[in-house]
Design an enzyme around this catalytic site. Sequence first.
Site, PDB file in Angstrom:
ATOM      1  N   ASP A 172       1.600  -1.832   2.529  1.00 26.58           N
ATOM      2  CA  ASP A 172       2.242  -0.985   3.547  1.00 26.58           C
ATOM      3  C   ASP A 172       1.197  -0.379   4.479  1.00 26.58           C
ATOM      4  OD1 ASP A 172       4.311   0.252   4.845  1.00 26.58           O
ATOM      5  OD2 ASP A 172       4.504   1.896   3.427  1.00 26.58           O
ATOM      6  N   ASN A 209      13.688  -5.781   5.872  1.00 26.44           N
ATOM      7  CA  ASN A 209      12.815  -6.033   7.032  1.00 26.44           C
ATOM      8  C   ASN A 209      13.487  -6.907   8.101  1.00 26.44           C
ATOM      9  OD1 ASN A 209       9.699  -6.200   5.110  1.00 26.44           O
ATOM     10  ND2 ASN A 209      10.612  -4.482   6.214  1.00 26.44           N
TER      11      ASN A 209
HETATM   12  C1  FPP Z   1       4.287  -3.411   5.788  1.00 26.25           C
HETATM   13  O1  FPP Z   1       3.690  -2.634   6.796  1.00 26.25           O
HETATM   14  C2  FPP Z   1       3.919  -4.809   5.893  1.00 26.25           C
HETATM   15  C3  FPP Z   1       4.759  -5.854   6.106  1.00 26.25           C
HETATM   16  C4  FPP Z   1       6.232  -5.679   6.282  1.00 26.25           C
HETATM   17  C5  FPP Z   1       4.293  -7.247   6.249  1.00 26.25           C
HETATM   18  C6  FPP Z   1       3.167  -7.706   5.358  1.00 26.25           C
HETATM   19  C7  FPP Z   1       2.639  -8.967   5.901  1.00 26.25           C
HETATM   20  C8  FPP Z   1       1.351  -9.330   5.974  1.00 26.25           C
HETATM   21  C9  FPP Z   1       0.235  -8.529   5.422  1.00 26.25           C
HETATM   22  C10 FPP Z   1       1.031 -10.607   6.687  1.00 26.25           C
HETATM   23  C11 FPP Z   1       0.613 -11.789   5.932  1.00 26.25           C
HETATM   24  C12 FPP Z   1       1.013 -11.850   4.531  1.00 26.25           C
HETATM   25  C13 FPP Z   1       1.020 -12.944   3.744  1.00 26.25           C
HETATM   26  C14 FPP Z   1       1.298 -12.740   2.303  1.00 26.25           C
HETATM   27  C15 FPP Z   1       0.798 -14.317   4.191  1.00 26.25           C
HETATM   28  P1  FPP Z   1       4.618  -1.830   7.834  1.00 26.25           P
HETATM   29  O2  FPP Z   1       4.875  -2.712   9.004  1.00 26.25           O
HETATM   30  O3  FPP Z   1       5.850  -1.343   7.144  1.00 26.25           O
HETATM   31  O4  FPP Z   1       3.684  -0.630   8.217  1.00 26.25           O
HETATM   32  P2  FPP Z   1       4.128   0.859   8.670  1.00 26.25           P
HETATM   33  O5  FPP Z   1       4.785   1.485   7.476  1.00 26.25           O
HETATM   34  O6  FPP Z   1       2.826   1.510   9.033  1.00 26.25           O
HETATM   35  O7  FPP Z   1       5.059   0.712   9.828  1.00 26.25           O
END
Ligand code: FPP
Length: 249
Positions: A21, A69
């Site tokens: 996250d 998501n």
């Molecule tokens: C959460 O941060 C993250 C995600 C929803 C996506 C995770 C994806 C990756 C790290 C990309 C590649 C991964 C793989 C396994 C190939 P957020 O967007 O909720 O952050 P925030 O809470 O700060 O808004």
Amino acid sequence: MSYKDEIKADNLPLHIAIIMDGNGRWAKQRGNQRIFGHKNGVAAVRDTVEAAAELGIKYLTLYAFSTENWSRPKMEVDALMTLLVSTIHKETSTLMKNNVQLNAIGNLSNLPPDVEKQLKASIANTSTNTGTTLTLALSYSSRWEILEAISQIAKEIEDGKLHSGDITYDTVSKHLTTANMPDPELLIRTSGEYRISNFLLWQIAYAELHFTNTLWPDFRRDDLYKAIIDFQKRERRFGKTSEQVINKN
Ligand code: FPP
């Protein structure tokens, strides 16, 4: 002494699960679009997978995209899906080099066809690797998974294959997407949020929880080592008393 040297090899968690996250906030802090954070999250995934494989962690499960998501702005969802295809494609060589077997859980039929195709290809290419099993949770949510399990169990009862009185914890576990894995012993969440967000609710019944303020794109092997060191300091009682655990009775 480095953090890695502090880890006791005889008390490694068998299964580590991570809620990655903070990508969006990481990008915002730099005046960039959210996808910039996701792109930079890939280096954290690579470093974590390599470190887990080097340590000999048997199972690593990453929450990459939740059922919820899908409700994000279309531009972000599309960019994330494109990033997933290219990352899985590019990183298959890293997985091979580290003897990592790729696996995926979630409602995979909801993924765009190119993501599903690339995922299946990389899963097939890495299927004979014997080191860490890396599971990507994609279009996954725990309530979805539990509902699916209940439906399957109900169907088996209807079909006369199962008696309601014979349902055990094991029956439920075997109907989950994680049927072939041990439950996570350590759950890590980055970015200073203290939530489980619909991730592996059944499976984390006795997991140790580790929260760090580090935003996912900044997470590196030292952060993983720190989480494992924290895990190794915990007394895992599973409902027993401390004395019972110490005396092993
Ligand atoms: C959460 O941060 C993250 C995600 C929803 C996506 C995770 C994806 C990756 C790290 C990309 C590649 C991964 C793989 C396994 C190939 P957020 O967007 O909720 O952050 P925030 O809470 O700060 O808004």
